[in-house]
Design a protein around this motif. Structure first.
Motif, mmCIF file in Angstrom:
data_model
loop_
_atom_site.group_PDB
_atom_site.id
_atom_site.type_symbol
_atom_site.label_atom_id
_atom_site.label_comp_id
_atom_site.label_asym_id
_atom_site.label_seq_id
_atom_site.Cartn_x
_atom_site.Cartn_y
_atom_site.Cartn_z
ATOM 1 N N GLY A 1 40.504 39.687 39.167
ATOM 2 C CA GLY A 1 41.067 38.425 39.616
ATOM 3 C C GLY A 1 40.847 37.285 38.659
ATOM 4 N N VAL A 2 39.715 37.276 37.972
ATOM 5 C CA VAL A 2 39.412 36.193 37.037
ATOM 6 C C VAL A 2 40.450 36.149 35.918
ATOM 7 C CG1 VAL A 2 37.742 35.331 35.354
ATOM 8 C CG2 VAL A 2 36.949 36.185 37.566
ATOM 9 N N LEU B 1 40.771 37.524 44.180
ATOM 10 C CA LEU B 1 39.444 36.913 44.071
ATOM 11 C C LEU B 1 38.787 36.676 45.432
ATOM 12 C CD1 LEU B 1 40.138 34.309 41.241
ATOM 13 C CD2 LEU B 1 38.509 36.203 41.124
#
Length: 277
Positions: A122-123, A153
């Motif tokens: 997700g980052v 995230l």
């Protein structure tokens, strides 16, 4: 997908399955396309180059340069191809390398975001989506990619707020995305209302709307209603994988093992093909 659903909650997991599929399938987004370059890329992938991301990126870069004067369009084609790869992290790394070399192309950053989301990072997915939006403000596909990254995230409330804002202008792709997100959060009435509206309106999102309504019916064990909705989906060839998968699941619930086997055997491509066989 980083949706943070407890694995010991089978009822909630079942209703999230189509939601996860919708998030993971970039082919449902407007703008995805395929061209004859697919054959060349498939030949590269057949060499198993994704284990060497630097070499793979070099080969794909050469294909982009020789096949597309418009790199933006080329990235959308390449995204559709790499999204089929089982090595999700390898595909994302290759696209990240390509996007770094084309840092000014929004489509390259968008493609990286989608592939990192599939790889459950997700980052990186969020960072790439933000780069795409910075390069091409108000680009709806990139905005939706950002929502998917937020979901990955676990920032669900933020994702819901952003998704609702996008859906408010009536864009059907934003509305169908929002409906799946609501369903993933078990807000069935809200999601069903949007699905039904899009189903009645027809158009390019009607098939996904039917899939959403069928998912709700199946989760509530209303199998006759689900089968009726799925029969409507049969008019849309892009929904064939979802159609056969869910018809097989209904057959299993009804203890019709032979019928279930027939439906699974019809799934010959896509993410479910291996599981079905």
């Amino acid at each position: 997908l980083g949706l943070h659903v407890a694995v010991d909650d089978p009822e909630r997991m079942r209703v999230r399955e189509p939601f996860e599929d919708a998030l993971r399938d970039p082919r449902r987004a407007p703008g995805a396309e395929s061209t004859p370059v697919v054959q060349n890329v498939s030949q590269v992938l057949a060499l198993g180059v994704l284990h060497d991301d630097e070499a793979a990126a070099a080969q794909f870069s050469e294909l982009l340069n020789t096949s597309y004067q418009d790199h933006a369009r080329g990235y959308m084609v390449l995204l559709g191809i790499l999204a089929e790869e089982e090595n999700e992290t390898g595909a994302a790394i290759v696209m990240e390398r390509l996007a770094a070399a084309d840092a000014g192309i929004a489509e390259a950053q968008y493609a990286a975001s989608v592939l990192w989301q599939r790889a459950e990072n997700g980052v990186k997915a969020l960072a790439a989506a933000e780069r795409a939006i910075a390069l091409r403000q108000d680009w709806r596909q990139a905005e939706l990619a950002l929502v998917r990254a937020l979901v990955t995230l676990g920032r669900t409330n933020q994702a819901l707020q952003r998704s609702a804002e996008l859906a408010a202008d009536g864009d059907p792709y934003s509305k169908i995305s929002h409906a799946w997100l609501l369903l993933g959060e078990d807000r069935r009435d809200d999601s069903a209302a949007i699905f039904e509206e899009l189903r009645r309106a027809g158009g390019s999102t009607a098939g996904d709307a039917l899939a959403g309504l069928a998912a709700i019916a199946m989760d509530e064990r209303r199998f006759d209603d689900a089968a009726r909705l799925l029969s409507e989906m049969s008019r849309d060839p892009q929904q064939s994988e979802t159609l056969n998968w869910n018809l097989a699941r209904i057959a299993e619930e009804r203890d019709e093992s032979a019928n279930a086997a027939r439906q699974y055997q019809r799934i010959t491509n896509g993410a479910r093909a291996v599981t079905a066989q």
